[in-house]
Design an enzyme around this catalytic site. Structure first.
Site, PDB file in Angstrom:
ATOM      1  N   ILE A 181       0.401  -1.648  -0.323  1.00 29.52           N
ATOM      2  CA  ILE A 181      -0.014   0.016  -0.359  1.00 29.52           C
ATOM      3  C   ILE A 181       0.622   0.897  -0.300  1.00 29.52           C
ATOM      4  O   ILE A 181       0.432   2.298  -1.063  1.00 29.52           O
ATOM      5  CB  ILE A 181      -1.110   0.402   0.942  1.00 29.52           C
ATOM      6  CG1 ILE A 181      -2.067  -1.627   1.288  1.00 29.52           C
ATOM      7  CG2 ILE A 181      -1.366   1.044   1.223  1.00 29.52           C
ATOM      8  CD1 ILE A 181      -2.784  -1.067   2.419  1.00 29.52           C
ATOM      9  N   ARG A 205      13.240  -0.118   6.455  1.00 31.34           N
ATOM     10  CA  ARG A 205      14.399  -0.675   6.417  1.00 31.34           C
ATOM     11  C   ARG A 205      15.338  -0.454   5.654  1.00 31.34           C
ATOM     12  O   ARG A 205      16.486  -0.576   5.949  1.00 31.34           O
ATOM     13  CB  ARG A 205      13.379  -1.472   7.802  1.00 31.34           C
ATOM     14  CG  ARG A 205      13.294  -1.282   9.346  1.00 31.34           C
ATOM     15  CD  ARG A 205      12.897  -1.906   9.987  1.00 31.34           C
ATOM     16  NE  ARG A 205      12.030  -3.360   8.835  1.00 31.34           N
ATOM     17  CZ  ARG A 205      10.892  -4.377   8.985  1.00 31.34           C
ATOM     18  NH1 ARG A 205      11.364  -4.813  10.643  1.00 31.34           N
ATOM     19  NH2 ARG A 205      10.647  -5.478   8.315  1.00 31.34           N
ATOM     20  N   ASP A 259      14.506   1.971  11.332  1.00 27.45           N
ATOM     21  CA  ASP A 259      13.450   0.981  11.948  1.00 27.45           C
ATOM     22  C   ASP A 259      12.436   1.494  12.720  1.00 27.45           C
ATOM     23  O   ASP A 259      13.131   2.284  13.997  1.00 27.45           O
ATOM     24  CB  ASP A 259      14.517   0.217  12.448  1.00 27.45           C
ATOM     25  CG  ASP A 259      13.536  -1.098  12.757  1.00 27.45           C
ATOM     26  OD1 ASP A 259      12.487  -1.009  12.985  1.00 27.45           O
ATOM     27  OD2 ASP A 259      14.596  -2.464  13.304  1.00 27.45           O
ATOM     28  N   TYR A 288      -3.171  -7.521  17.038  1.00 19.70           N
ATOM     29  CA  TYR A 288      -3.131  -6.112  15.513  1.00 19.70           C
ATOM     30  C   TYR A 288      -4.873  -5.546  15.471  1.00 19.70           C
ATOM     31  O   TYR A 288      -4.329  -4.712  15.627  1.00 19.70           O
ATOM     32  CB  TYR A 288      -3.468  -7.385  14.749  1.00 19.70           C
ATOM     33  CG  TYR A 288      -3.071  -6.633  13.023  1.00 19.70           C
ATOM     34  CD1 TYR A 288      -1.795  -6.057  12.405  1.00 19.70           C
ATOM     35  CD2 TYR A 288      -3.908  -6.684  12.376  1.00 19.70           C
ATOM     36  CE1 TYR A 288      -2.201  -5.308  11.857  1.00 19.70           C
ATOM     37  CE2 TYR A 288      -4.384  -6.076  10.609  1.00 19.70           C
ATOM     38  CZ  TYR A 288      -3.433  -5.532  10.777  1.00 19.70           C
ATOM     39  OH  TYR A 288      -3.427  -4.715   9.277  1.00 19.70           O
ATOM     40  N   LYS A 327      -5.052  -1.775  15.581  1.00 17.65           N
ATOM     41  CA  LYS A 327      -5.348  -1.282  14.647  1.00 17.65           C
ATOM     42  C   LYS A 327      -7.198  -0.217  14.944  1.00 17.65           C
ATOM     43  O   LYS A 327      -7.079   0.439  14.542  1.00 17.65           O
ATOM     44  CB  LYS A 327      -6.064  -1.805  13.278  1.00 17.65           C
ATOM     45  CG  LYS A 327      -4.880  -2.779  12.712  1.00 17.65           C
ATOM     46  CD  LYS A 327      -3.691  -1.090  11.853  1.00 17.65           C
ATOM     47  CE  LYS A 327      -2.729  -1.777  10.648  1.00 17.65           C
ATOM     48  NZ  LYS A 327      -1.815  -0.840  10.884  1.00 17.65           N
ATOM     49  N   THR A 373       0.136  -8.214  -0.479  1.00 16.80           N
ATOM     50  CA  THR A 373       0.706  -7.403  -0.824  1.00 16.80           C
ATOM     51  C   THR A 373       1.923  -8.415  -0.259  1.00 16.80           C
ATOM     52  O   THR A 373       1.788  -9.496  -0.493  1.00 16.80           O
ATOM     53  CB  THR A 373       0.444  -6.182   0.276  1.00 16.80           C
ATOM     54  OG1 THR A 373       0.430  -6.839   1.640  1.00 16.80           O
ATOM     55  CG2 THR A 373      -0.133  -5.032  -0.301  1.00 16.80           C
TER      56      THR A 373
HETATM   57  N1  NAP Z   1      -2.371  -5.952   3.264  1.00 16.96           N
HETATM   58  C1  NAP Z   1      -3.221  -6.027   3.759  1.00 16.96           C
HETATM   59  O1  NAP Z   1      -4.552  -6.927   3.781  1.00 16.96           O
HETATM   60  C2  NAP Z   1      -4.210  -5.388   4.962  1.00 16.96           C
HETATM   61  C3  NAP Z   1      -4.618  -5.060   4.852  1.00 16.96           C
HETATM   62  C4  NAP Z   1      -5.241  -3.496   5.973  1.00 16.96           C
HETATM   63  C5  NAP Z   1      -4.507  -3.570   6.208  1.00 16.96           C
HETATM   64  N2  NAP Z   1      -3.020  -3.048   6.676  1.00 16.96           N
HETATM   65  C6  NAP Z   1      -1.942  -2.083   6.741  1.00 16.96           C
HETATM   66  O2  NAP Z   1      -1.105  -1.507   5.694  1.00 16.96           O
HETATM   67  C7  NAP Z   1       0.052  -1.423   5.941  1.00 16.96           C
HETATM   68  C8  NAP Z   1       0.474  -1.472   4.871  1.00 16.96           C
HETATM   69  O3  NAP Z   1       1.091  -2.842   4.756  1.00 16.96           O
HETATM   70  P1  NAP Z   1       1.098  -3.237   3.303  1.00 16.96           P
HETATM   71  O4  NAP Z   1       0.111  -4.894   3.191  1.00 16.96           O
HETATM   72  O5  NAP Z   1       1.377  -2.608   2.587  1.00 16.96           O
HETATM   73  O6  NAP Z   1       2.353  -4.614   4.311  1.00 16.96           O
HETATM   74  P2  NAP Z   1       3.826  -4.976   3.342  1.00 16.96           P
HETATM   75  O7  NAP Z   1       3.762  -4.983   1.910  1.00 16.96           O
HETATM   76  O8  NAP Z   1       4.390  -5.830   3.900  1.00 16.96           O
HETATM   77  O9  NAP Z   1       4.501  -2.919   2.863  1.00 16.96           O
HETATM   78  C9  NAP Z   1       4.870  -3.465   5.266  1.00 16.96           C
HETATM   79  C10 NAP Z   1       5.912  -1.823   4.704  1.00 16.96           C
HETATM   80  O10 NAP Z   1       6.433  -1.521   5.640  1.00 16.96           O
HETATM   81  C11 NAP Z   1       7.813  -1.502   6.274  1.00 16.96           C
HETATM   82  N3  NAP Z   1       8.111  -1.650   7.769  1.00 16.96           N
HETATM   83  C12 NAP Z   1       7.920  -2.911   7.962  1.00 16.96           C
HETATM   84  N4  NAP Z   1       7.992  -2.810   9.218  1.00 16.96           N
HETATM   85  C13 NAP Z   1       8.838  -1.793   9.798  1.00 16.96           C
HETATM   86  C14 NAP Z   1       9.735  -0.945  10.420  1.00 16.96           C
HETATM   87  N5  NAP Z   1      10.098  -1.821  11.438  1.00 16.96           N
HETATM   88  N6  NAP Z   1       9.759   0.665  10.170  1.00 16.96           N
HETATM   89  C15 NAP Z   1       9.926   0.793   9.578  1.00 16.96           C
HETATM   90  N7  NAP Z   1       9.351   0.523   7.843  1.00 16.96           N
HETATM   91  C16 NAP Z   1       8.944  -1.069   8.085  1.00 16.96           C
HETATM   92  C17 NAP Z   1       8.132  -2.090   4.628  1.00 16.96           C
HETATM   93  O11 NAP Z   1       9.882  -2.317   3.947  1.00 16.96           O
HETATM   94  P3  NAP Z   1      11.635  -2.632   5.453  1.00 16.96           P
HETATM   95  O12 NAP Z   1      10.448  -4.295   5.727  1.00 16.96           O
HETATM   96  O13 NAP Z   1      12.316  -2.663   4.300  1.00 16.96           O
HETATM   97  O14 NAP Z   1      11.260  -1.956   6.567  1.00 16.96           O
HETATM   98  C18 NAP Z   1       7.423  -2.350   3.608  1.00 16.96           C
HETATM   99  O15 NAP Z   1       8.119  -1.092   3.238  1.00 16.96           O
HETATM  100  C19 NAP Z   1       0.205  -1.963   7.341  1.00 16.96           C
HETATM  101  O16 NAP Z   1      -0.163  -0.907   9.002  1.00 16.96           O
HETATM  102  C20 NAP Z   1      -0.965  -2.976   7.264  1.00 16.96           C
HETATM  103  O17 NAP Z   1      -1.086  -3.333   8.925  1.00 16.96           O
HETATM  104  C21 NAP Z   1      -2.671  -4.238   5.512  1.00 16.96           C
END
Ligand code: NAP
Length: 256
Positions: free
Chosen positions: A13, A33, A59, A148, A152, A183
């Protein structure tokens, strides 16, 4: 065009938000990170959109990581006009028997960092009389799946409270509450997505576009897609015992 700082901007996202904002001409600050992935993402974004892209390896689970991002938010050159608190992860464990360190990291990244970065951004934006904060919550905020859901829920509730505190200041706060999005999130958490129905998935492009539309309108809550708007309305009126039975710890346990 203003500067947008996006946490978790190298995947999913956050990456899609970075693309849409860079395409619209915004200067972008990418936070995550993995430095190599940050550099690759930045050069690709710049080459395709022509937008200026900064990288900030941090981080958010660590004090020094949060401090580095706050320092960038407080910088007066290329001031941050849009803060996106998006970084997050699925814990991939139940509370009982799970790692306490992982629980604490989740609180640091998805609660402590959201609070600290939002506070710093609001304090920099209010004197300018304009700015926006977009906090990524989840439909999980209304369910009962692991801690979680509680994190949220905090993000959504905090965003509403801050939006109300900032009303009339020119600074808006939006909580994005997406449903299931394909994702890196589920693989990273070791979550078995086969327990979720195929109809539950929504496109990341749609999620980001609806989120940015909500930010432009100053809308406080944003749930992308009609399907999830309907589910949100149903969850709001459903007896909580039913919600816990359908989207509670038992179903979550089958996915991790
Ligand atoms: N995918 C879903 O179904 C979904 C649904 C509802 C809400 N969300 C929310 O949407 C947001 C984005 O999730 P996503 O689905 O896009 O996940 P994703 O593809 O796994 O991306 C997560 C991003 O966060 C970074 N990250 C993780 N831990 C970190 C840390 N300690 N410090 C700094 N950066 C960090 C990662 O990069 P690095 O690993 O390099 O740090 C990556 O860029 C999250 O808050 C998640 O809870 C997701």
């Amino acid at each position: 065009m203003g500067t947008a700082l996006i946490t978790g901007a190298t995947s999913g996202i956050g990456l899609e938000l970075a693309w849409q904002l860079a395409t619209a001409g915004h200067r972008i600050v990418l936070v995550a990170r993995d430095e190599e992935r940050l550099e690759t993402t930045a050069s690709h974004l710049h080459a395709v959109t022509g937008s200026e892209v900064e990288v900030l390896a941090a981080d958010l689970a660590l004090v020094k990581g949060r401090k580095a991002v706050i320092e960038r938010i407080e910088q007066e050159e290329h001031p941050v006009g849009l803060l996106v608190n998006n970084a997050g992860f699925g814990l991939g464990q139940q509370v009982v028997g799970g790692s306490m360190r992982r629980e604490e990291q989740a609180i640091d990244v998805m609660i402590r960092a959201v609070l600290m970065l939002s506070k710093a951004a609001a304090e920099a934006m209010v004197p300018r009389g304009r700015g926006a904060i977009l906090n990524v919550s989840s439909i999980a905020a209304q369910t009962a799946m692991g801690s979680y859901s509680a994190h949220k829920s905090w993000v959504r509730s905090f965003s509403e409270a801050l939006a109300s505190e900032l009303a009339g200041s020119g600074v808006t706060v939006t909580a994005l509450c997406p449903g299931l999005v394909r994702t890196g999130f589920h693989d990273a958490a070791g979550i078995d997505t086969s327990v979720w129905p195929a109809v539950g998935w929504i496109d990341v492009e749609k999620v980001a576009a609806e989120a940015l539309r909500a930010v432009r309108r100053g809308q406080v809550l944003c749930t992308p897609s009609l399907r999830y708007k309907a589910l949100t309305a149903a969850l709001r009126v459903a007896p909580r015992a039913l919600v816990r039975a359908v989207a509670g710890a038992e179903r979550y346990a089958r996915s991790v």
